[in-house]
Design an enzyme around this catalytic site. Structure first.
Site, PDB file in Angstrom:
ATOM      1  N   ARG A  66       1.002  -1.459   0.269  1.00  0.00           N
ATOM      2  CA  ARG A  66       0.474   0.106  -0.015  1.00  0.00           C
ATOM      3  C   ARG A  66       0.785   1.423   0.268  1.00  0.00           C
ATOM      4  O   ARG A  66       0.234   2.129  -0.610  1.00  0.00           O
ATOM      5  CB  ARG A  66      -0.664  -0.124   1.520  1.00  0.00           C
ATOM      6  CG  ARG A  66      -2.073  -0.146   1.866  1.00  0.00           C
ATOM      7  CD  ARG A  66      -3.054  -0.176   0.043  1.00  0.00           C
ATOM      8  NE  ARG A  66      -3.696   0.421   0.302  1.00  0.00           N
ATOM      9  CZ  ARG A  66      -5.954   0.605  -0.353  1.00  0.00           C
ATOM     10  NH1 ARG A  66      -5.927  -0.343  -0.419  1.00  0.00           N
ATOM     11  NH2 ARG A  66      -6.904   1.757   0.027  1.00  0.00           N
ATOM     12  N   ILE A  93      -9.468   4.543   0.097  1.00  0.00           N
ATOM     13  CA  ILE A  93      -8.313   5.169   0.819  1.00  0.00           C
ATOM     14  C   ILE A  93      -6.952   5.400   0.770  1.00  0.00           C
ATOM     15  O   ILE A  93      -6.483   5.296   0.653  1.00  0.00           O
ATOM     16  CB  ILE A  93      -8.260   3.826   2.164  1.00  0.00           C
ATOM     17  CG1 ILE A  93      -9.164   3.206   3.064  1.00  0.00           C
ATOM     18  CG2 ILE A  93      -7.550   5.500   3.859  1.00  0.00           C
ATOM     19  CD1 ILE A  93     -10.880   4.326   3.096  1.00  0.00           C
ATOM     20  N   THR A 107     -16.475  13.762  -1.752  1.00  0.00           N
ATOM     21  CA  THR A 107     -17.789  13.570  -1.740  1.00  0.00           C
ATOM     22  C   THR A 107     -18.167  12.052  -1.418  1.00  0.00           C
ATOM     23  O   THR A 107     -17.635  10.859  -1.935  1.00  0.00           O
ATOM     24  CB  THR A 107     -18.351  13.654  -3.678  1.00  0.00           C
ATOM     25  OG1 THR A 107     -19.974  13.944  -3.055  1.00  0.00           O
ATOM     26  CG2 THR A 107     -18.042  13.023  -4.526  1.00  0.00           C
ATOM     27  N   HIS A 108     -19.106  12.252  -0.662  1.00  0.00           N
ATOM     28  CA  HIS A 108     -19.913  10.677   0.604  1.00  0.00           C
ATOM     29  C   HIS A 108     -20.818  10.733   0.118  1.00  0.00           C
ATOM     30  O   HIS A 108     -21.419  11.767   0.477  1.00  0.00           O
ATOM     31  CB  HIS A 108     -19.001  10.919   1.614  1.00  0.00           C
ATOM     32  CG  HIS A 108     -19.321   9.581   2.439  1.00  0.00           C
ATOM     33  ND1 HIS A 108     -19.230   8.477   1.436  1.00  0.00           N
ATOM     34  CD2 HIS A 108     -20.722   9.266   3.438  1.00  0.00           C
ATOM     35  CE1 HIS A 108     -19.429   7.127   2.974  1.00  0.00           C
ATOM     36  NE2 HIS A 108     -20.772   8.073   3.724  1.00  0.00           N
ATOM     37  N   ASP A 140      -8.949  13.404   5.288  1.00  0.00           N
ATOM     38  CA  ASP A 140      -8.023  12.997   6.221  1.00  0.00           C
ATOM     39  C   ASP A 140      -7.531  11.784   6.371  1.00  0.00           C
ATOM     40  O   ASP A 140      -7.922  11.119   5.259  1.00  0.00           O
ATOM     41  CB  ASP A 140      -8.444  14.015   7.549  1.00  0.00           C
ATOM     42  CG  ASP A 140      -9.340  13.654   8.433  1.00  0.00           C
ATOM     43  OD1 ASP A 140      -9.328  12.009   8.134  1.00  0.00           O
ATOM     44  OD2 ASP A 140      -9.562  13.394   9.523  1.00  0.00           O
ATOM     45  N   GLY A 142      -8.512   9.885   7.959  1.00  0.00           N
ATOM     46  CA  GLY A 142      -9.342   8.626   8.166  1.00  0.00           C
ATOM     47  C   GLY A 142     -10.453   7.439   7.548  1.00  0.00           C
ATOM     48  O   GLY A 142      -9.970   8.647   6.699  1.00  0.00           O
ATOM     49  N   ASP A 144     -13.339   8.420   5.499  1.00  0.00           N
ATOM     50  CA  ASP A 144     -15.025  10.003   5.595  1.00  0.00           C
ATOM     51  C   ASP A 144     -15.101  10.554   6.882  1.00  0.00           C
ATOM     52  O   ASP A 144     -15.956  10.506   7.463  1.00  0.00           O
ATOM     53  CB  ASP A 144     -16.359   9.049   5.957  1.00  0.00           C
ATOM     54  CG  ASP A 144     -15.794   8.270   4.066  1.00  0.00           C
ATOM     55  OD1 ASP A 144     -15.413   9.236   2.930  1.00  0.00           O
ATOM     56  OD2 ASP A 144     -16.745   7.193   3.964  1.00  0.00           O
TER      57      ASP A 144
HETATM   58  C1  GRF Z   1     -20.713   9.217  -5.281  1.00  0.00           C
HETATM   59  O1  GRF Z   1     -21.946   8.813  -5.195  1.00  0.00           O
HETATM   60  C2  GRF Z   1     -19.939   8.893  -5.308  1.00  0.00           C
HETATM   61  O2  GRF Z   1     -20.334   9.894  -3.410  1.00  0.00           O
HETATM   62  C3  GRF Z   1     -19.565   7.878  -4.219  1.00  0.00           C
HETATM   63  O3  GRF Z   1     -19.523   7.127  -5.269  1.00  0.00           O
HETATM   64  C4  GRF Z   1     -20.582   7.916  -5.914  1.00  0.00           C
HETATM   65  C5  GRF Z   1     -20.175   7.748  -7.471  1.00  0.00           C
HETATM   66  O4  GRF Z   1     -20.847   8.454  -8.713  1.00  0.00           O
HETATM   67  N1  GRF Z   1     -18.713   7.162  -3.269  1.00  0.00           N
HETATM   68  P1  GRF Z   1     -20.039   9.211 -10.098  1.00  0.00           P
HETATM   69  O5  GRF Z   1     -18.722   7.921 -10.247  1.00  0.00           O
HETATM   70  O6  GRF Z   1     -19.626  10.021  -9.486  1.00  0.00           O
HETATM   71  O7  GRF Z   1     -21.223   8.541 -11.068  1.00  0.00           O
END
Ligand code: GRF
Length: 199
Positions: A66, A93, A107-108, A140, A142, A144
């Site tokens: 890794r 990660i 983005t989560h 960071d 961790g 998310d």
């Molecule tokens: C998004 O909802 C993101 O938050 C998640 O995976 C999805 C990715 O969608 N981790 P895309 O590949 O941008 O269409």
């Protein structure tokens, strides 16, 4: 001059596409200078190629461990000298070398700190929440756990499947990410404890 941004993807790349589309407007102030992935053959890479954006693939399996993968990914990213790195559906990660060298936005698809990890939409559905959403945050070390930049809520509807709920989340996630990446790239940020301020 637009701010150079590297986007990391693992899948369909609809968030990447939203960033590419926004960057067509010079007032947005961002240029997607490269797209990196942890696997071949994904729509996210195709989208980049369609727009003549340089791509790179850095697979964990091609490295002894890794840490070597982290170093290789850091080298690939740094070659494009980005002001900002965006993890947009990148399912790995990130390691310490990448994080030490760059500000990274992730983005989560849930309202953190609820439902971190790779199965956020399924986990929210299984828990039975009536409201979920998406979170843009600084990355960071961790999973998310980084300081939150923006969140948008969406309702869970009766009869939702993981797919229908994820599509509803993604329809608000894309504009959220476009907004926050543009503001961060144009204005920078300051961090006090966990509070992010974009001037
Ligand atoms: C998004 O909802 C993101 O938050 C998640 O995976 C999805 C990715 O969608 N981790 P895309 O590949 O941008 O269409």
């Amino acid at each position: 001059m637009p701010h150079p941004v590297v986007v990391l993807v693992s899948g369909t790349g609809s968030n990447l596409q939203a960033l590419i589309d926004a960057a067509a407007d010079p007032l947005y102030g961002v240029q997607v200078v490269a797209v990196g992935a942890d696997r071949d053959g994904i729509l996210g890479l195709e989208r980049a190629e369609r727009h003549c954006i340089p791509t790179f693939v850095c697979r964990v399996a091609d490295h002894p461990d890794r840490s070597a993968w982290d170093a290789a990914l850091a080298t690939e990213i740094a070659a494009h000298e980005p002001d900002l790195v965006v993890s947009a559906g990148f399912m790995k990660i990130l390691g310490e070398r990448v994080l030490a060298a760059h500000t990274v936005v992730n983005t989560h698809p849930a309202l953190l700190p609820a439902f971190p990890g790779a199965h956020a939409v399924a986990d929210a559905l299984a828990y039975g929440v009536r409201v979920t959403g998406c979170t843009a945050h600084l990355v960071d070390s961790g999973v998310d756990t980084g300081p939150i930049l923006a969140q948008v809520a969406v309702p869970v509807e009766d009869g939702d499947t993981e797919e229908s709920l994820h599509e509803r989340i993604k329809s608000v996630e894309r504009p959220m990410l476009v907004d926050v990446v543009g503001r961060l790239a144009r204005h920078g940020h300051t961090l006090t404890d966990r509070k992010v301020t974009i001037p």
